[in-house]
Enzyme design. Structure first.
Site, PDB file in Angstrom:
ATOM      1  N   LEU A  16       2.102  25.492  31.665  1.00  0.00           N
ATOM      2  CA  LEU A  16       3.127  26.163  32.477  1.00  0.00           C
ATOM      3  C   LEU A  16       2.860  26.079  33.979  1.00  0.00           C
ATOM      4  CD1 LEU A  16       4.027  29.323  30.319  1.00  0.00           C
ATOM      5  CD2 LEU A  16       5.120  27.080  30.332  1.00  0.00           C
ATOM      6  N   ASN A  22      13.894   5.649  35.699  1.00  0.00           N
ATOM      7  CA  ASN A  22      14.132   6.933  36.381  1.00  0.00           C
ATOM      8  C   ASN A  22      14.882   7.928  35.508  1.00  0.00           C
ATOM      9  OD1 ASN A  22      13.411   5.015  38.536  1.00  0.00           O
ATOM     10  ND2 ASN A  22      13.630   6.852  39.771  1.00  0.00           N
ATOM     11  N   HIS A  40      12.696  14.553  43.277  1.00  0.00           N
ATOM     12  CA  HIS A  40      13.478  13.456  42.718  1.00  0.00           C
ATOM     13  C   HIS A  40      14.862  13.349  43.352  1.00  0.00           C
ATOM     14  CE1 HIS A  40      10.381  13.924  39.531  1.00  0.00           C
ATOM     15  NE2 HIS A  40      10.344  12.637  39.765  1.00  0.00           N
ATOM     16  N   LEU A  41      15.321  12.123  43.406  1.00  0.00           N
ATOM     17  CA  LEU A  41      16.513  11.831  44.199  1.00  0.00           C
ATOM     18  C   LEU A  41      17.757  12.615  43.756  1.00  0.00           C
ATOM     19  CD1 LEU A  41      17.837  10.157  46.433  1.00  0.00           C
ATOM     20  CD2 LEU A  41      18.333   8.406  44.716  1.00  0.00           C
ATOM     21  N   GLY A  71       4.120   4.052  48.595  1.00  0.00           N
ATOM     22  CA  GLY A  71       3.976   3.765  47.163  1.00  0.00           C
ATOM     23  C   GLY A  71       5.246   3.328  46.462  1.00  0.00           C
ATOM     24  N   TYR A 119      -0.436   7.307  40.905  1.00  0.00           N
ATOM     25  CA  TYR A 119       0.262   7.777  39.688  1.00  0.00           C
ATOM     26  C   TYR A 119       0.379   6.638  38.674  1.00  0.00           C
ATOM     27  CZ  TYR A 119       4.293   8.820  36.755  1.00  0.00           C
ATOM     28  OH  TYR A 119       5.133   8.973  35.698  1.00  0.00           O
TER      29      TYR A 119
END
Ligand code: UDP
Length: 329
Positions: free
Chosen positions: A33, A170, A189-190, A284, A141
């Site tokens: 969590l 994605n 995120h986009l 990145g 990552y």
């Protein structure tokens, strides 16, 4: 017999739990969590709050439950953060997976489906990307996810465990019920960031670089609905249960959209002008990531249902409009 979903309170994990329960499976969820939400856990799943780096807690769970297969989502997942805090990624993603595999081997649990990523490829040699293409991550990552794949492979040789690595492109969108959706704190995120503009939480969206070698200069990504990803996990688990060998599959729609194009679709879906401004590149980020998912379609029988970006952004908008602060009240 039950399926253990690690990270089942997170975005993709919670959607997979919903699909598993819909398919009549008995599901155990474990999550620390830290980034997941208890509210996202399906009420019919048995929930354990634990960290996968805690060997004792995992052992207790494997002793208490009759687990036939594991789906492993419990990891840190932000490209940007991994560049300035790489050791967090080694700890959570690699060390966490190592402890998990130790406990699985000790308890004779020998099937695992886990989240890998398009970030394992780095800057692709060509698009669409095939599973056999060069893997040369440009982010920590991606590096830790590729190392997780390698760890599984060595453990498989030594202990007979079998695995499927699912390299997501994605992930986006939200569950059709409107009960669960994407919620990260902070959000990076986009699509959810774009939708914060019509939701009155942000004045404009930043476009991270418009000098990439793409037609409009902004990064191109392959956006895939979270429910389609969830279905692929169930198919992958069934594949292992039917004796399938170790395997790696890309999961995407095979169509690329630039950051500008995603913003345009969001303008059409929400009816809001969504102002945008170009800011420097994010470290990145490869210019273009588009999947070939032919292998998942052929071998697993995967059929994405949401292959249209309008539908995907509409499902995300339904969730964010109704839950502007995610699961927080
Ligand atoms: N992006 C952007 N502005 C934002 C967030 C993301 O231009 O505020 C870009 C990002 O550089 C990438 C694409 O949108 O090219 C998708 O980024 P996201 O973080 O959603 O997913 P990722 O590709 O990192 O998995």
């Amino acid at each position: 017999m039950s399926i253990l979903v690690l990270g089942g309170a997170g975005y993709i994990g919670s959607h997979t739990v919903y699909e598993l329960i819909e398919a009549g499976r008995d599901v155990v969820v474990a999550d620390n969590l830290l980034t997941g939400f208890k509210e996202a856990v399906h009420p019919k799943a048995r929930f354990y709050q634990l960290d996968i780096r805690d060997r004792g807690a995992l052992d207790t769970l494997f002793q208490a439950e009759d687990i036939e297969g594991v789906i492993h989502f419990a990891a840190s997942s932000q490209v940007g953060e991994s560049m300035f805090n790489p050791l967090k990624y080694y700890d959570n993603n690699l060390h966490g997976t190592m402890v998990l595999l130790q406990s699985m081997v000790a308890h004779g649990v020998d099937k695992i489906v886990f989240s890998s990523t398009a970030a394992t490829y780095g800057e692709p040699e060509s698009v669409p990307i095939l599973e056999t293409d060069r893997t040369q991550p440009t982010s920590c990552y991606g590096e830790t996810k590729l190392s997780m794949e390698h760890m599984m492979s060595w453990v498989s040789k030594a202990h007979g465990l079998r695995y499927v690595a699912l390299r997501y492109f994605n992930a986006c969108g939200a569950h059709a019920s409107g009960k669960i959706g994407e919620a990260h704190n902070p959000e990076t995120h986009l699509i959810p960031l774009i939708l914060q503009v019509p939701n009155g939480q942000r004045e404009k969206i930043s476009i991270f670089g418009d000098d990439y070698p793409t037609p409009d200069g902004t990064c191109i990504r392959d956006y895939i609905h979270v429910t389609d990803l969830a279905q692929a996990h169930i198919l992958a688990l069934d594949y292992l249960m039917n004796g399938g060998e170790n395997n790696v599959f890309n999961l995407g729609n095979g169509v690329g959209f630039s950051v500008n194009e995603v913003i345009e679709v969001a303008r059409a879906v929400t009816g809001h002008p969504i102002p945008a401004e170009v800011t420097p590149r994010r470290a990145g980020d490869p210019a273009q990531l588009i999947a070939s998912s032919e292998k998942a379609k052929t071998v697993l029988g995967w059929k994405p249902q949401y292959d249209d970006l309008n539908t995907i952004v509409s499902s995300a908008w339904n969730w964010h409009k109704a839950h502007p602060h995610g699961y927080e009240k």
